[in-house]
Design an enzyme around this catalytic site. Structure first.
Site, mmCIF file in Angstrom:
data_model
loop_
_atom_site.group_PDB
_atom_site.id
_atom_site.type_symbol
_atom_site.label_atom_id
_atom_site.label_comp_id
_atom_site.label_asym_id
_atom_site.label_seq_id
_atom_site.Cartn_x
_atom_site.Cartn_y
_atom_site.Cartn_z
ATOM 1 N N ALA A 104 -7.963 -20.049 6.526
ATOM 2 C CA ALA A 104 -7.305 -18.747 6.400
ATOM 3 C C ALA A 104 -5.813 -18.925 6.665
ATOM 4 C CB ALA A 104 -7.886 -17.760 7.406
ATOM 5 N N LYS A 105 -5.042 -17.920 6.404
ATOM 6 C CA LYS A 105 -3.622 -17.922 6.770
ATOM 7 C C LYS A 105 -3.118 -16.493 6.778
ATOM 8 C CE LYS A 105 -0.415 -21.016 7.712
ATOM 9 N NZ LYS A 105 -0.601 -22.358 8.283
ATOM 10 N N GLY A 106 -2.088 -16.252 7.558
ATOM 11 C CA GLY A 106 -1.495 -14.921 7.579
ATOM 12 C C GLY A 106 0.012 -15.029 7.577
#
Ligand code: NAD
Length: 419
Positions: A104-106
Site C-alpha cells: 500500500a502507499k499513501g
C-alpha cells in the site's frame, strides 16, 4: 511509456517480469490493478484563519499475502498515479523479502516545509480520519516516507487511539521508541542499503575500503546509508539534498553533517561548511568518478539524459523508482549493476514488520536482535535474487521482480478469486 506516469513505469517492470515468468495472463490482469484507491479532501484551518484543502490518497495494491503495508508521503508533487506505483512496489518489496504483507502507499499533495508545526499536525490528524475506513492493524498499516517521520506516525497512532478509545499500537510502524516503536527502525532502510551494498561488493570481490560512494538525498534513507557505508570503510565523497550537493574527494564528515541537519531549518544541509568540503551542482553528483551511487531522494532521478554519464559500477536504489527503465537499459548494457529498490531499500519494511510483531505482542526486542534479524533477512534475500539473476542471466531487478511476482501470484492462485 505514458509520459511522466510512474505507474506506467511500475506496470512496465511487472509486464517484463510476467513475460519472463510466463505468468498466467489472468493473474497478471489481477496484479495490474490496485485493489483499492481512496482519494480524500483534507481541509485544514491555517494559522491565518484561511481554510486550505489538500488532496490525499491511500492505495492498496494487493492483500494477497497479508495486510497491506506502506508509507505515507507529504510532498507537493504527490499524485494518485505516483501513489499507485509506490503501492505496487510495496507489494513486490514485501514479497521479495518474504514477509507476510501486501503493498500500500499513501500521500498528501502538500509542501510541509511551508506549513507550521500545528498545521502539519492538523493535516495529519484530518488525513488519518479520512483514510481510517480502510486502514487498520490487520488490514493496512502505514509508516513514514518522504517528509514524514516518527512524529507523524505518533500523530496517526494518537488519532486512531482517541477515536477507538484505547491505545492502538499496531496501527502504524516507524513510531518513536517511547511510543512502542522498534529500536533500529529509524536506521533500518539505510542499514538495509548498506547490507545490500556489502553483499554486492562481496560478489564482485571488491573491498569496501577501496570503494568511493555518492549519495543523492540526505534524509532518513540517504543520511543513514552514507553514515553506515562510511563506518564499513567506504569513502563517501558526495551527498546532496534539495539545498545542493557537497563534495570532498577524501571523504565527507558525515557524522558532522547529520548533526548539522538535526537542528538546521527543514533538516537541510543548507549553510553547512567544513574544511575541504566544496559545493557542486546537484546534477554533477551523478557524474562523479565513484564506485557506488546511492539515489535516496525521489523517483526518476536517473533517466535517459544522465544515465550515460554515470561512472559508478553499482547503483544501489535507496529511493523508490529512482531509475527509469530506459536509463536502466543504458546502465546494464554497460555492465553496471543496479540493486533494485524493492530489495535495496527493503530494510525499512522488514523492521516495520518486526515493529508490528512487537506491538501486537507488547514484547520488545533489543537493538542487536533487530539488527541481526534484519541482516539475516537481507543477506538471504540478496542471495536468492543474485542466484536467480546469475542462473537466468537476468538483471537484478528482473530477478527480484520475478521472485516477488511469483510469490504473490502463488498466493492469488492458492486463494482463488472471491467469491
Ligand atoms: P526524507 O524526506 O527523509 O528525505 C528525502 C531527501 O531527499 C531530503 O534530504 C531531500 O532534501 C532530498 N531530495 C529531494 N529531492 C532532491 C533532489 N532533487 N536532489 C537532491 N536531494 C533531493 O525521505 P526518506 O524517507 O529518506 O525517503 C527517500 C526515498 O527513500 C523515497 O523514495 C522513499 O520512498 C524511499 N524509502 C524510504 C523509506 C523509509 O523508511 N523512510 C523506506 C523505503 C524507501
Amino acid at each position: 511509456m505514458e509520459q511522466n506516469s510512474v505507474f506506467a513505469m511500475a506496470l512496465e517492470q511487472l509486464n517484463s517480469a510476467a513475460k519472463l515468468l510466463k505468468l498466467d495472463p489472468n493473474t497478471l490482469r489481477v496484479l495490474s490493478h490496485p485493489e483499492r484507491e481512496l482519494t480524500v479532501a483534507v481541509p485544514v484551518v491555517m494559522d491565518d484563519g484561511r481554510i486550505e484543502v489538500f488532496e490525499g490518497h491511500r492505495v492498496q495494491h494487493s492483500s494477497a499475502r497479508g495486510p497491506c503495508k506502506g508509507g505515507i508521503r507529504f510532498h507537493q508533487d504527490v499524485t494518485l498515479d505516483e501513489v499507485k506505483a509506490l503501492a505496487m512496489w510495496m507489494t513486490w518489496k514485501c514479497a521479495v523479502v518474504n514477509i507476510p504483507y501486501g503493498g500500500a502507499k499513501g500521500g498528501v499533495r502538500v509542501d510541509p516545509t511551508k506549513l507550521s508545526k500545528r498545521e502539519v499536525r492538523h493535516l495529519t490528524r484530518r488525513y488519518t480520519v479520512a483514510i481510517m475506513p480502510i486502514i487498520g492493524p490487520h488490514s493496512d498499516i502505514p509508516a513514514p516516507d518522504v517528509n514524514t517521520s516518527s512524529e507523524t506516525m505518533g500523530y496517526i497512532m494518537d488519532t486512531v487511539s482517541m477515536i477507538k478509545g484505547r491505545t492502538v499500537l499496531d496501527i502504524v510502524t516507524g513510531k518513536a521508541v517511547d511510543l512502542g516503536g522498534s529500536l533500529g527502525r529509524r536506521e533500518a532502510t539505510g542499514r538495509g542499503v548498506m547490507f545490500n551494498t556489502l553483499e554486492l561488493l562481496k560478489r564482485l570481490n571488491k573491498s569496501p575500503e577501496k570503494c568511493t560512494v555518492a549519495v543523492q538525498g540526505f534524509g532518513n534513507v540517504g543520511s543513514v546509508s552514507a553514515d553506515l557505508l562510511q563506518k564499513e570503510g567506504c569513502k563517501v565523497v558526495a551527498v546532496s539534498d534539495v539545498s545542493g550537493a557537497y563534495y570532498k574527494p577524501d571523504g565527507l564528515p558525515i557524522a558532522d553533517m547529520i548533526e548539522y541537519c538535526n537542528t538546521s531549518k527543514n533538516h537541510l544541509l543548507e549553510g553547512f561548511s567544513a574544511p575541504g568540503v566544496s559545493k557542486i551542482n546537484k546534477d554533477e553528483l551523478f557524474e562523479l568518478d565513484v564506485d557506488v551511487l546511492v539515489p535516496a531522494a525521489l523517483e526518476k532521478q536517473i533517466h535517459e539524459k544522465n544515465a550515460d554519464k554515470i561512472k559508478a559500477f553499482a547503483i544501489v536504489e535507496g529511493a523508490n523508482g529512482p531509475t527509469t527503465p530506459e536509463a536502466e537499459k543504458i546502465l546494464t548494457d554497460k555492465g553496471k549493476y543496479v540493486v533494485p529498490d524493492i530489495l535495496a531499500n527493503s530494510g525499512g519494511v522488514v523492521v516495520s514488520y518486526f515493529e508490528w510483531v512487537q506491538s501486537i505482542q507488547s514484547f520488545f526486542w533489543s537493538e542487536d536482535e533487530v539488527n541481526a534479524n534484519l541482516k539475516r533477512v537481507i543477506v538471504s534475500s540478496f542471495a536468492n535474487v543474485w542466484d536467480l539473476a546469475q542462473k537466468g542471466k537476468y538483471t537484478l531487478r528482473e530477478a527480484a521482480t520475478m521472485l516477488a511476482v511469483q510469490r504473490v501470484a502463488k498466493a492469488i492462485e492458492a486463494r482463488g478469486i472471491w467469491p
